[in-house]
Design a protein around this motif. Structure first.
Motif, PDB file in Angstrom:
ATOM      1  N   UNK A  32      15.396  24.372  -1.123  1.00 41.16           N
ATOM      2  CA  UNK A  32      16.563  23.488  -1.038  1.00 41.16           C
ATOM      3  C   UNK A  32      16.417  22.536   0.141  1.00 41.16           C
ATOM      4  N   UNK A  33      15.993  23.060   1.291  1.00 41.85           N
ATOM      5  CA  UNK A  33      15.825  22.223   2.481  1.00 41.85           C
ATOM      6  C   UNK A  33      14.753  21.168   2.244  1.00 41.85           C
ATOM      7  N   UNK A  34      13.640  21.569   1.639  1.00 45.02           N
ATOM      8  CA  UNK A  34      12.557  20.623   1.360  1.00 45.02           C
ATOM      9  C   UNK A  34      13.014  19.531   0.392  1.00 45.02           C
ATOM     10  N   UNK A  53      17.348  17.208   8.126  1.00 39.33           N
ATOM     11  CA  UNK A  53      16.899  16.193   9.094  1.00 39.33           C
ATOM     12  C   UNK A  53      15.935  16.803  10.111  1.00 39.33           C
ATOM     13  N   UNK A  54      16.253  18.011  10.591  1.00 43.13           N
ATOM     14  CA  UNK A  54      15.345  18.685  11.513  1.00 43.13           C
ATOM     15  C   UNK A  54      14.016  18.997  10.860  1.00 43.13           C
ATOM     16  N   UNK A  55      14.067  19.444   9.628  1.00 39.80           N
ATOM     17  CA  UNK A  55      12.840  19.736   8.870  1.00 39.80           C
ATOM     18  C   UNK A  55      12.014  18.472   8.679  1.00 39.80           C
ATOM     19  N   UNK A  56      12.670  17.374   8.334  1.00 40.99           N
ATOM     20  CA  UNK A  56      11.977  16.109   8.113  1.00 40.99           C
ATOM     21  C   UNK A  56      11.364  15.584   9.409  1.00 40.99           C
ATOM     22  N   UNK A  57      12.052  15.833  10.531  1.00 40.97           N
ATOM     23  CA  UNK A  57      11.567  15.375  11.828  1.00 40.97           C
ATOM     24  C   UNK A  57      10.353  16.181  12.286  1.00 40.97           C
ATOM     25  N   UNK A  58      10.384  17.486  12.013  1.00 45.64           N
ATOM     26  CA  UNK A  58       9.327  18.377  12.491  1.00 45.64           C
ATOM     27  C   UNK A  58       8.086  18.330  11.610  1.00 45.64           C
ATOM     28  N   UNK A  59       8.293  18.363  10.305  1.00 45.25           N
ATOM     29  CA  UNK A  59       7.163  18.524   9.384  1.00 45.25           C
ATOM     30  C   UNK A  59       6.421  17.205   9.182  1.00 45.25           C
ATOM     31  N   UNK A  60       5.131  17.155   9.433  1.00 42.46           N
ATOM     32  CA  UNK A  60       4.357  15.942   9.136  1.00 42.46           C
ATOM     33  C   UNK A  60       4.278  15.733   7.629  1.00 42.46           C
ATOM     34  N   UNK A  61       3.956  14.508   7.244  1.00 43.78           N
ATOM     35  CA  UNK A  61       3.955  14.163   5.820  1.00 43.78           C
ATOM     36  C   UNK A  61       3.002  15.039   5.016  1.00 43.78           C
ATOM     37  N   UNK A  62       1.842  15.319   5.559  1.00 44.09           N
ATOM     38  CA  UNK A  62       0.868  16.119   4.817  1.00 44.09           C
ATOM     39  C   UNK A  62       1.394  17.531   4.578  1.00 44.09           C
ATOM     40  N   UNK A 108      12.264  25.017  18.499  1.00 48.75           N
ATOM     41  CA  UNK A 108      13.495  25.723  18.152  1.00 48.75           C
ATOM     42  C   UNK A 108      14.054  25.212  16.837  1.00 48.75           C
ATOM     43  N   UNK A 109      13.966  23.899  16.605  1.00 51.17           N
ATOM     44  CA  UNK A 109      14.444  23.323  15.349  1.00 51.17           C
ATOM     45  C   UNK A 109      13.616  23.824  14.178  1.00 51.17           C
ATOM     46  N   UNK A 110      12.301  23.964  14.387  1.00 48.38           N
ATOM     47  CA  UNK A 110      11.432  24.448  13.317  1.00 48.38           C
ATOM     48  C   UNK A 110      11.763  25.901  12.975  1.00 48.38           C
ATOM     49  N   UNK A 111      12.010  26.740  14.010  1.00 50.31           N
ATOM     50  CA  UNK A 111      12.371  28.125  13.761  1.00 50.31           C
ATOM     51  C   UNK A 111      13.688  28.208  12.992  1.00 50.31           C
ATOM     52  N   UNK A 112      14.628  27.356  13.365  1.00 48.16           N
ATOM     53  CA  UNK A 112      15.926  27.361  12.689  1.00 48.16           C
ATOM     54  C   UNK A 112      15.781  26.962  11.231  1.00 48.16           C
ATOM     55  N   UNK A 113      14.937  25.936  10.971  1.00 51.05           N
ATOM     56  CA  UNK A 113      14.807  25.405   9.609  1.00 51.05           C
ATOM     57  C   UNK A 113      14.003  26.321   8.698  1.00 51.05           C
ATOM     58  N   UNK A 114      13.053  27.094   9.271  1.00 50.46           N
ATOM     59  CA  UNK A 114      12.142  27.865   8.429  1.00 50.46           C
ATOM     60  C   UNK A 114      12.373  29.370   8.474  1.00 50.46           C
ATOM     61  N   UNK A 122       4.089  21.591   0.864  1.00 50.94           N
ATOM     62  CA  UNK A 122       5.238  22.412   0.491  1.00 50.94           C
ATOM     63  C   UNK A 122       5.732  22.021  -0.899  1.00 50.94           C
ATOM     64  N   UNK A 123       5.819  20.714  -1.151  1.00 53.22           N
ATOM     65  CA  UNK A 123       6.258  20.243  -2.463  1.00 53.22           C
ATOM     66  C   UNK A 123       5.301  20.699  -3.561  1.00 53.22           C
ATOM     67  N   UNK A 124       3.998  20.629  -3.291  1.00 59.58           N
ATOM     68  CA  UNK A 124       3.009  21.088  -4.263  1.00 59.58           C
ATOM     69  C   UNK A 124       3.149  22.591  -4.526  1.00 59.58           C
TER      70      UNK A 124
END
Length: 275
Positions: free
Chosen positions: A220-222, A90-99, A16-22, A104-106
């Motif tokens: 912006x979120x990223x 914070x939700x995005x950072x918690x859900x998304x793995x580093x890779x 649910x957090x991932x859906x909200x963030x993305x 996304x940054x690339x």
């Protein structure tokens, strides 16, 4: 509809957090961002006009003559960040793995490289323009639409620039420092430059308003998620901290890396052997 709501309630909290963030947040944020972007353009024009009787020679106002407005807008942005943007980050950072975050940054950096190629040409930096063009072509094809930074791995250098930098090379004055709604620190020149960069970006030309602002909101979120750890380093007056860091970063960019530190409170009577 009731069954759909019931199934959603059974979904894992992380999903649910991932859906909200993305999904939900980017498109809701898009409507707000588009309105504020238009307001920022109007604010840029109004702030660029000198006020009657405004002091021009007061040394204390040279860096930030509009500090009253800027602090007010900084507090507004800071409140919006605490209530909306930071929790989503914070939700995005918690859900998304580093890779995935690196990918996304690339992806967004690939768009910046495209703008960098155009600005390099406008600056007369032909070699840098070719480098950024090759970066975009390499990362957009072999790198799967920019998700993988193949160009850096094979040694193609990146030229970091924007239209604000181009304007500085053309001799356009910096203008006063001021804080844009939601966007944050800027100057009159860089605010105008950012609007041109947004227009010439592939996202601005290829996508409709809803998709464009949704993608910008996701960016912006990223970006905000990447600053979560850096907040621990901040101390003292947060407004002054953000202002000075921004102005120094711009000075470094626009001088090609050679800049005198006019903000540091430390003496320069030491050398590298002291460490």
């Amino acid at each position: 509809r009731w069954c759909s709501k019931r199934r959603r309630n059974k979904e894992p909290r992380e999903l649910r957090m991932l859906r909200y963030a993305t999904v939900w947040f980017p498109f809701r944020f898009a409507l707000i961002a588009r309105t504020l972007a238009r307001a920022a353009v109007v604010a840029t024009v109004l702030l660029a006009m000198p006020l009657p009787g405004q002091a021009q020679s007061d040394p204390s106002n040279e860096i930030d003559p509009w500090e009253g407005y800027n602090r007010w807008m900084f507090n507004f942005n800071d409140g919006a960040d605490r209530l909306v943007i930071k929790p989503v980050a914070r939700g995005y950072d918690f859900i998304m793995p580093e890779v995935a975050r690196i990918g996304v940054n690339n992806f967004f950096t690939n768009f910046y490289d495209f703008n960098g190629a155009l600005n390099a040409l406008l600056q007369g930096e032909v070699e840098q323009a070719f480098n950024n063009t090759f970066r975009v072509l390499t990362n957009s094809t072999i790198g799967l639409f920019g998700l993988f930074d193949v160009a850096s791995r094979v040694g193609i250098p990146r030229y970091e620039t924007d239209f604000g930098h181009t304007l500085s090379i053309w001799g356009v004055p910096t203008g006063n420092y001021f804080v844009i709604p939601i966007v944050g620190p800027s100057t009159v020149r860089n605010a105008f430059g950012a609007s041109i960069d947004a227009y010439i970006s592939p996202t601005g030309q290829m996508m409709n308003d809803k998709a464009y602002w949704g993608l910008r909101a996701f960016n912006v979120v990223d970006f905000r998620a990447s600053l979560l750890d850096a907040e621990e380093m901040m101390s003292g007056d947060r407004y002054v901290f953000y202002r000075d860091v921004y102005l120094q970063n711009r000075a470094v960019l626009e001088s090609g890396g050679q800049v005198k530190d006019e903000f540091s409170e430390f003496d320069n009577d030491w050398d590298e052997d002291d460490f």
